[in-house]
Design a protein around this motif. Structure first.
Motif, short mmCIF file in Angstrom:
data_model
loop_
_atom_site.label_atom_id
_atom_site.label_comp_id
_atom_site.label_asym_id
_atom_site.label_seq_id
_atom_site.Cartn_x
_atom_site.Cartn_y
_atom_site.Cartn_z
N LYS A 248 -12.40 -1.46 -3.52
CA LYS A 248 -11.49 -0.32 -3.40
C LYS A 248 -11.42 0.45 -4.72
O LYS A 248 -11.55 -0.13 -5.80
N ASN A 249 -11.16 1.75 -4.61
CA ASN A 249 -11.11 2.60 -5.81
C ASN A 249 -9.74 3.21 -6.08
O ASN A 249 -9.42 3.56 -7.20
N PHE A 250 -8.95 3.35 -5.01
CA PHE A 250 -7.68 4.08 -5.14
C PHE A 250 -6.58 3.32 -4.42
O PHE A 250 -6.57 3.21 -3.20
N CYS A 251 -5.63 2.78 -5.20
CA CYS A 251 -4.50 2.03 -4.64
C CYS A 251 -3.24 2.89 -4.69
O CYS A 251 -2.80 3.31 -5.76
N GLY A 252 -2.67 3.15 -3.53
CA GLY A 252 -1.39 3.87 -3.44
C GLY A 252 -0.25 2.87 -3.32
O GLY A 252 -0.41 1.80 -2.71
N ILE A 253 0.89 3.20 -3.91
CA ILE A 253 2.05 2.30 -3.88
C ILE A 253 3.29 3.06 -3.45
O ILE A 253 3.58 4.16 -3.96
N SER A 254 4.02 2.46 -2.52
CA SER A 254 5.34 2.97 -2.15
C SER A 254 6.29 1.79 -2.11
O SER A 254 5.87 0.63 -2.16
N ALA A 255 7.59 2.09 -2.01
CA ALA A 255 8.59 1.01 -1.99
C ALA A 255 9.80 1.45 -1.18
O ALA A 255 10.16 2.63 -1.16
N GLY A 256 10.39 0.49 -0.50
CA GLY A 256 11.57 0.75 0.31
C GLY A 256 12.79 1.10 -0.52
O GLY A 256 12.82 0.92 -1.74
N ALA A 257 13.83 1.57 0.16
CA ALA A 257 15.03 2.06 -0.52
C ALA A 257 15.84 0.96 -1.21
O ALA A 257 16.73 1.25 -2.00
N SER A 258 15.52 -0.29 -0.92
CA SER A 258 16.23 -1.41 -1.56
C SER A 258 15.39 -2.12 -2.61
O SER A 258 15.73 -3.22 -3.04
N THR A 259 14.29 -1.49 -3.01
CA THR A 259 13.38 -2.14 -3.96
C THR A 259 13.62 -1.64 -5.38
O THR A 259 13.41 -0.46 -5.65
N PRO A 260 14.04 -2.52 -6.29
CA PRO A 260 14.31 -2.09 -7.67
C PRO A 260 13.04 -1.83 -8.46
O PRO A 260 11.98 -2.38 -8.16
N ASP A 261 13.17 -1.02 -9.51
CA ASP A 261 12.01 -0.65 -10.34
C ASP A 261 11.33 -1.86 -10.98
O ASP A 261 10.11 -1.87 -11.16
N TRP A 262 12.12 -2.87 -11.33
CA TRP A 262 11.51 -4.02 -12.03
C TRP A 262 10.52 -4.77 -11.14
O TRP A 262 9.52 -5.27 -11.63
N ILE A 263 10.79 -4.80 -9.84
CA ILE A 263 9.84 -5.45 -8.91
C ILE A 263 8.58 -4.59 -8.78
O ILE A 263 7.46 -5.10 -8.76
N ILE A 264 8.77 -3.27 -8.70
CA ILE A 264 7.63 -2.34 -8.60
C ILE A 264 6.74 -2.46 -9.84
O ILE A 264 5.51 -2.53 -9.74
N ASP A 265 7.38 -2.51 -11.02
CA ASP A 265 6.61 -2.65 -12.27
C ASP A 265 5.81 -3.95 -12.30
O ASP A 265 4.65 -3.97 -12.73
N ASP A 266 6.43 -5.04 -11.81
CA ASP A 266 5.74 -6.33 -11.77
C ASP A 266 4.51 -6.27 -10.86
O ASP A 266 3.45 -6.83 -11.17
N VAL A 267 4.66 -5.58 -9.72
CA VAL A 267 3.55 -5.45 -8.77
C VAL A 267 2.41 -4.66 -9.39
O VAL A 267 1.23 -5.05 -9.29
N ILE A 268 2.74 -3.55 -10.06
CA ILE A 268 1.70 -2.73 -10.70
C ILE A 268 0.94 -3.54 -11.76
O ILE A 268 -0.29 -3.52 -11.82
N ASP A 269 1.68 -4.28 -12.57
CA ASP A 269 1.05 -5.12 -13.62
C ASP A 269 0.12 -6.16 -13.00
O ASP A 269 -0.97 -6.41 -13.50
#
Length: 277
Positions: A248-269
């Motif tokens: 894969k070359n392009f990963c898109g990320i979205s998150a639900g309305a109850s998902t805090p930024d710290w979890i999103i940052d962990d996933v990206i890392d």
């Protein structure tokens, strides 16, 4: 690997407000999960001593009960007040609105049709504000089985797709002269859904982050999968698999309305580490 976040994602106004309320009420307990995100609930417990109770009877006079963002049934709210529990209402204002509409329209003689999931806590609460002649449907064909009177008012679960709600409205309009339509789907839901639709058309793998029991996250994943076959709903970085990103070359990320930024940052890392190893 290119990684891109959707233009709109994550914490909505109602969730931000509820978490702030919980943090301001240390040593309290929420009645039911404050939001649909177990990791954030654990953080509130560990950092602010905000417990979680599913049992109404566990709240005693003088104790503080924080009401969940999804709201609770009218009768249960009344019981808490009767028992002199200190009630701190963190119900999202977008959820309070359909509660008020159901109460007012029902009092004016309208049958109420609610589009949503009858088992969802938001809908249990909204439904309780109508005295009688209130029905919950999840699909247009379910309307045929209802014995509706002449005047009908309809509201929707805040996190549903507008296209599906329009089908419900269309069905009601076919058979009733007077249909009062209230668009109670919240703006954050519109924005997040539009953004995930746009991004998933371009990405070759989509990651949607949020609680497994989060209705709005499920909707985001459903939309993503329409346009990007390789779309995955995860709760945290622990759910990621390296093979998802192979070739894969392009990963898109979205998150639900109850998902805090710290979890999103962990996933990206974690995605960066998986795709650079």
């Amino acid at each position: 690997m290119k990684i891109e976040l959707a233009e709109s994602y994550g914490f909505c106004f109602g969730v931000k407000r509820a978490i702030k309320i919980a943090e301001e009420n240390r040593n309290s307990a929420t009645y039911g999960p404050l939001i649909h995100n177990a990791n954030e609930i654990d953080r509130l417990k560990n950092d602010f001593n905000v417990a979680l109770s599913e049992n109404l009877d566990s709240f005693k006079a003088g104790e503080t009960a924080v009401i969940r963002t999804h709201g609770i049934p009218k009768q249960e709210l009344g019981l808490l007040h009767e028992r002199h529990v200190n009630v701190v209402d963190a119900t999202c204002p977008y959820v309070t609105k359909p509660q008020q509409i159901c109460e007012e329209m029902n009092a004016q003689g309208y049958d109420i049709v609610i589009f949503g999931d009858e088992a969802h806590p938001e809908i249990k609460g909204v439904k309780s504000y109508a005295e009688d002649h209130v029905y919950v449907v999840n699909a247009p064909e379910e309307i045929d089985a209802l014995r509706l009177r002449e005047k009908v008012a309809t509201v929707a679960q805040t996190t549903r797709k507008i296209e599906e709600y329009q089908q419900i409205i269309g069905k009601l309009m076919e058979t009733h002269k007077e249909v009062r339509v209230f668009n109670t789907i919240c703006n954050a839901t519109f924005d997040n859904q539009d953004a995930v639709r746009k991004l998933s058309k371009e990405a070759d793998v989509m990651i949607v982050i949020g609680g497994k029991n989060s209705s709005n996250t499920k909707q985001l994943h459903s939309i993503a999968k329409e346009y990007c076959t390789d779309s995955y709903h995860i709760e945290s970085q622990e759910d990621l698999h390296q093979e998802w990103f192979s070739g894969k070359n392009f990963c898109g990320i979205s998150a639900g309305a109850s998902t805090p930024d710290w979890i999103i940052d962990d996933v990206i890392d974690k995605i960066k580490s998986l795709t650079h190893s």
